[in-house]
Enzyme design. Structure first.
Site, mmCIF file in Angstrom:
data_model
loop_
_atom_site.group_PDB
_atom_site.id
_atom_site.type_symbol
_atom_site.label_atom_id
_atom_site.label_comp_id
_atom_site.label_asym_id
_atom_site.label_seq_id
_atom_site.Cartn_x
_atom_site.Cartn_y
_atom_site.Cartn_z
ATOM 1 N N SER A 124 0.838 -1.203 0.000
ATOM 2 C CA SER A 124 0.000 0.000 0.000
ATOM 3 C C SER A 124 0.865 1.242 0.000
ATOM 4 O O SER A 124 1.756 1.384 0.836
ATOM 5 C CB SER A 124 -0.919 0.030 1.223
ATOM 6 O OG SER A 124 -1.638 1.251 1.246
ATOM 7 N N VAL A 183 7.217 2.486 4.296
ATOM 8 C CA VAL A 183 8.163 1.710 3.496
ATOM 9 C C VAL A 183 7.768 1.742 2.019
ATOM 10 O O VAL A 183 8.612 1.942 1.148
ATOM 11 C CB VAL A 183 8.280 0.261 4.029
ATOM 12 C CG1 VAL A 183 9.165 -0.592 3.124
ATOM 13 C CG2 VAL A 183 8.817 0.253 5.456
ATOM 14 N N CYS A 184 6.482 1.581 1.737
ATOM 15 C CA CYS A 184 6.016 1.601 0.342
ATOM 16 C C CYS A 184 6.232 2.974 -0.284
ATOM 17 O O CYS A 184 6.642 3.073 -1.443
ATOM 18 C CB CYS A 184 4.541 1.211 0.268
ATOM 19 S SG CYS A 184 4.191 -0.453 0.857
ATOM 20 N N ASP A 185 5.953 4.015 0.482
ATOM 21 C CA ASP A 185 6.167 5.386 0.027
ATOM 22 C C ASP A 185 7.640 5.578 -0.345
ATOM 23 O O ASP A 185 7.954 6.037 -1.449
ATOM 24 C CB ASP A 185 5.751 6.344 1.149
ATOM 25 C CG ASP A 185 6.027 7.797 0.830
ATOM 26 O OD1 ASP A 185 5.052 8.532 0.605
ATOM 27 O OD2 ASP A 185 7.204 8.210 0.830
#
Length: 165
Positions: free
Chosen positions: A54, A59-61
């Protein structure tokens, strides 16, 4: 099928395993405008498939930002895939001032997740992973991160991507 952990809890990956040397399977996802998109629409150029659970997580960002910053000068595509709704992907891009990021949502049929073996059964999210495809959609690099809250190996993925002509 591979098994990984997410927050130290085991999760099972569903779908077909894709390996280096394989022809990458096609998939049907949607873009921010809810238009259907397939892998074949990116034929003829190399691709880095940045797969995240997501975009609304730290972390995804960071993963998405790093791949887009470090690979945007290349003659190819960086495609970010998640199960986030297209509206959330569009909001994330706008709120972060990232108008050149290609986000694709697999929320409708999990076509990508199943085709690449990265759909986490217990969470119904995509496992953090990276696939690098050449201009003919041959898989030249693959990483499914063993602990879903860790970063992928940026250097190895970017090296594989940059080596493609």
């Amino acid at each position: 099928m591979a098994q990984i952990t997410f927050k130290q809890n085991p999760v099972t990956l569903l779908g077909n395993e894709v390996n280096v040397g394989d022809q990458a399977p096609d998939f049907k996802v949607v873009d921010q405008a809810l238009q259907q998109v397939t892998l074949s629409q990116f034929d003829g150029k190399k691709k880095l498939l940045n797969v995240v659970p997501s975009l609304d997580t730290g972390v995804c960002d960071q993963q998405t930002r790093q791949f887009n910053e470090q690979a945007n000068d290349e003659d190819g595509y960086v495609l970010t895939l998640s199960l986030d709704l297209p509206f959330a992907q569009k909001r994330w891009c706008a709120s972060n001032g990232l108008d050149n990021v290609i986000t694709l949502s697999d929320y409708q049929s999990h076509s990508f997740g199943k085709a690449y073996g990265v759909l986490m059964d217990e969470l119904q999210l995509l496992a953090r992973s990276v696939f690098v495809l050449d201009e003919n959609n041959k898989v030249v690099y693959k990483e499914i991160v063993s602990e879903g809250t860790d970063f992928p190996n940026f250097e190895a993925a970017l090296d594989a991507y940059r080596k493609l002509s």
